[in-house]
Write a protein that holds these residues in place. Sequence first.
Motif, PDB file in Angstrom:
ATOM      1  N   PRO A   1      -2.933 -29.571  23.009  1.00 53.13           N
ATOM      2  CA  PRO A   1      -3.659 -29.827  24.273  1.00 53.13           C
ATOM      3  C   PRO A   1      -3.060 -30.959  25.067  1.00 53.13           C
ATOM      4  N   SER A   2      -2.527 -31.966  24.387  1.00 54.30           N
ATOM      5  CA  SER A   2      -1.971 -33.120  25.093  1.00 54.30           C
ATOM      6  C   SER A   2      -0.700 -32.778  25.840  1.00 54.30           C
ATOM      7  N   LYS A   3      -0.077 -31.634  25.429  1.00 59.16           N
ATOM      8  CA  LYS A   3       1.160 -31.254  26.082  1.00 59.16           C
ATOM      9  C   LYS A   3       0.962 -30.155  27.116  1.00 59.16           C
ATOM     10  N   SER A   4      -0.278 -29.674  27.249  1.00 57.51           N
ATOM     11  CA  SER A   4      -0.553 -28.612  28.204  1.00 57.51           C
ATOM     12  C   SER A   4      -0.350 -29.111  29.624  1.00 57.51           C
ATOM     13  N   PRO A   5       0.450 -28.398  30.450  1.00 63.27           N
ATOM     14  CA  PRO A   5       0.693 -28.852  31.836  1.00 63.27           C
ATOM     15  C   PRO A   5      -0.588 -29.012  32.630  1.00 63.27           C
ATOM     16  N   SER A   6      -1.524 -28.062  32.502  1.00 67.24           N
ATOM     17  CA  SER A   6      -2.752 -28.134  33.286  1.00 67.24           C
ATOM     18  C   SER A   6      -3.578 -29.338  32.892  1.00 67.24           C
ATOM     19  N   VAL A   7      -3.602 -29.641  31.594  1.00 68.07           N
ATOM     20  CA  VAL A   7      -4.346 -30.817  31.131  1.00 68.07           C
ATOM     21  C   VAL A   7      -3.712 -32.092  31.641  1.00 68.07           C
ATOM     22  N   ALA A   8      -2.366 -32.129  31.644  1.00 66.67           N
ATOM     23  CA  ALA A   8      -1.666 -33.317  32.117  1.00 66.67           C
ATOM     24  C   ALA A   8      -1.939 -33.558  33.585  1.00 66.67           C
ATOM     25  N   VAL A   9      -1.948 -32.467  34.389  1.00 67.10           N
ATOM     26  CA  VAL A   9      -2.231 -32.607  35.827  1.00 67.10           C
ATOM     27  C   VAL A   9      -3.633 -33.139  36.043  1.00 67.10           C
ATOM     28  N   ARG A  10      -4.608 -32.553  35.283  1.00 67.06           N
ATOM     29  CA  ARG A  10      -5.980 -33.034  35.430  1.00 67.06           C
ATOM     30  C   ARG A  10      -6.098 -34.497  35.039  1.00 67.06           C
ATOM     31  N   SER A  11      -5.353 -34.874  34.011  1.00 65.33           N
ATOM     32  CA  SER A  11      -5.399 -36.259  33.551  1.00 65.33           C
ATOM     33  C   SER A  11      -4.883 -37.199  34.624  1.00 65.33           C
ATOM     34  N   ARG A  12      -3.769 -36.786  35.288  1.00 59.55           N
ATOM     35  CA  ARG A  12      -3.216 -37.641  36.345  1.00 59.55           C
ATOM     36  C   ARG A  12      -4.180 -37.753  37.515  1.00 59.55           C
ATOM     37  N   ARG A  13      -4.819 -36.625  37.828  1.00 61.98           N
ATOM     38  CA  ARG A  13      -5.764 -36.657  38.952  1.00 61.98           C
ATOM     39  C   ARG A  13      -6.949 -37.559  38.658  1.00 61.98           C
ATOM     40  N   SER A  14      -7.454 -37.492  37.444  1.00 59.48           N
ATOM     41  CA  SER A  14      -8.623 -38.308  37.104  1.00 59.48           C
ATOM     42  C   SER A  14      -8.264 -39.775  37.020  1.00 59.48           C
ATOM     43  N   ALA A  15      -6.969 -40.048  36.719  1.00 59.81           N
ATOM     44  CA  ALA A  15      -6.555 -41.444  36.599  1.00 59.81           C
ATOM     45  C   ALA A  15      -6.293 -42.080  37.955  1.00 59.81           C
ATOM     46  N   LYS A  16      -6.155 -41.259  39.009  1.00 57.74           N
ATOM     47  CA  LYS A  16      -5.880 -41.782  40.343  1.00 57.74           C
ATOM     48  C   LYS A  16      -7.077 -42.570  40.869  1.00 57.74           C
ATOM     49  N   PRO A  17      -6.875 -43.845  41.238  1.00 59.70           N
ATOM     50  CA  PRO A  17      -8.012 -44.661  41.676  1.00 59.70           C
ATOM     51  C   PRO A  17      -8.592 -44.158  42.991  1.00 59.70           C
ATOM     52  N   ARG A  18      -9.895 -44.227  43.116  1.00 64.32           N
ATOM     53  CA  ARG A  18     -10.562 -43.828  44.343  1.00 64.32           C
ATOM     54  C   ARG A  18     -10.457 -44.953  45.365  1.00 64.32           C
ATOM     55  N   VAL A  19     -10.129 -44.583  46.581  1.00 65.59           N
ATOM     56  CA  VAL A  19      -9.974 -45.575  47.638  1.00 65.59           C
ATOM     57  C   VAL A  19     -11.343 -45.961  48.167  1.00 65.59           C
ATOM     58  N   GLN A  20     -11.602 -47.250  48.218  1.00 69.06           N
ATOM     59  CA  GLN A  20     -12.842 -47.750  48.785  1.00 69.06           C
ATOM     60  C   GLN A  20     -12.510 -48.740  49.885  1.00 69.06           C
ATOM     61  N   LEU A  21     -13.114 -48.548  51.042  1.00 74.55           N
ATOM     62  CA  LEU A  21     -12.902 -49.461  52.160  1.00 74.55           C
ATOM     63  C   LEU A  21     -14.028 -50.471  52.228  1.00 74.55           C
ATOM     64  N   ALA A  22     -13.683 -51.697  52.618  1.00 75.36           N
ATOM     65  CA  ALA A  22     -14.705 -52.709  52.858  1.00 75.36           C
ATOM     66  C   ALA A  22     -15.434 -52.371  54.150  1.00 75.36           C
ATOM     67  N   PRO A  23     -16.669 -52.826  54.322  1.00 74.50           N
ATOM     68  CA  PRO A  23     -17.403 -52.546  55.564  1.00 74.50           C
ATOM     69  C   PRO A  23     -16.629 -52.974  56.807  1.00 74.50           C
ATOM     70  N   GLU A  24     -15.923 -54.113  56.710  1.00 71.14           N
ATOM     71  CA  GLU A  24     -15.162 -54.601  57.855  1.00 71.14           C
ATOM     72  C   GLU A  24     -14.066 -53.623  58.269  1.00 71.14           C
ATOM     73  N   SER A  25     -13.487 -52.934  57.287  1.00 73.74           N
ATOM     74  CA  SER A  25     -12.434 -51.964  57.602  1.00 73.74           C
ATOM     75  C   SER A  25     -13.000 -50.760  58.348  1.00 73.74           C
ATOM     76  N   TRP A  26     -14.205 -50.349  57.984  1.00 73.90           N
ATOM     77  CA  TRP A  26     -14.861 -49.256  58.718  1.00 73.90           C
ATOM     78  C   TRP A  26     -15.134 -49.674  60.156  1.00 73.90           C
ATOM     79  N   VAL A  27     -15.568 -50.907  60.345  1.00 68.70           N
ATOM     80  CA  VAL A  27     -15.853 -51.396  61.703  1.00 68.70           C
ATOM     81  C   VAL A  27     -14.558 -51.481  62.508  1.00 68.70           C
ATOM     82  N   ASP A  28     -13.483 -51.969  61.869  1.00 68.44           N
ATOM     83  CA  ASP A  28     -12.183 -52.027  62.552  1.00 68.44           C
ATOM     84  C   ASP A  28     -11.760 -50.647  63.026  1.00 68.44           C
TER      85      ASP A  28
END
Length: 209
Positions: free
Chosen positions: A10-37
């Motif tokens: 399972p650790s070598k499965s391409p689909s599992v590896a892709v999902r793992s990379r996607r889940s490891a990607k940090p979610r972008v969060q903007l500060a309130p000031e950036s939304w106002v800008d």
Amino acid sequence: MEKKAVKVSPSKSPSVAVRSRRSAKPRVQLAPESWVDAAIDVLASEGIAGLRIEVLAKRCGVTKGSFYWHFRDRQALLDAVLERWREGRIRDIEKTTAGLPGAEVEQLHHVIEVYGANPNRKGMAIELAVRDWARHDAQAAAVVEAVDLYRLECTQRLFIAKGMSAADAKSRSLLLYACVFGLSLMHYDTFDNNLPELKRRIAQRIVAN
């Protein structure tokens, strides 16, 4: 000869590896000031009608969920935009009219120079967008009125300090802003072959007793 089945780890499965990379990607969060800008940028270029949450999220490269993490709804963002604009304009006029006692004439010329010089195009676009917004929205209109009155009061105090009566200071202060903001909306580059001298004479007329 019987072939043995090859098990894929399972650790070598391409689909599992892709999902793992996607889940490891940090979610972008903007500060309130950036939304106002971002909202102010859209306001300047597209007006209040273009200021939509979907547009802002796409512009910032985030999901709408990031927006609702900081703001209850669109109106909450609009409130923040108005407050940012109000605070910025108040700070600006306080800085522009601040001076030493006895130097009121020089300070008034400074005000005219600052507001009547080649305008900050983005700043003027924001100012016009907020004023257009105020034509259709009572809250925006109240903020614009508060800023205008404070601007007038700041320069009125300078005229009074240089010896004018309260009535003359009021009319002169209104004339000052009518002139500098009116000029910012006009195209007059070919009206005179020495515009700096023309503006200097106008400033003298406004400031003189």
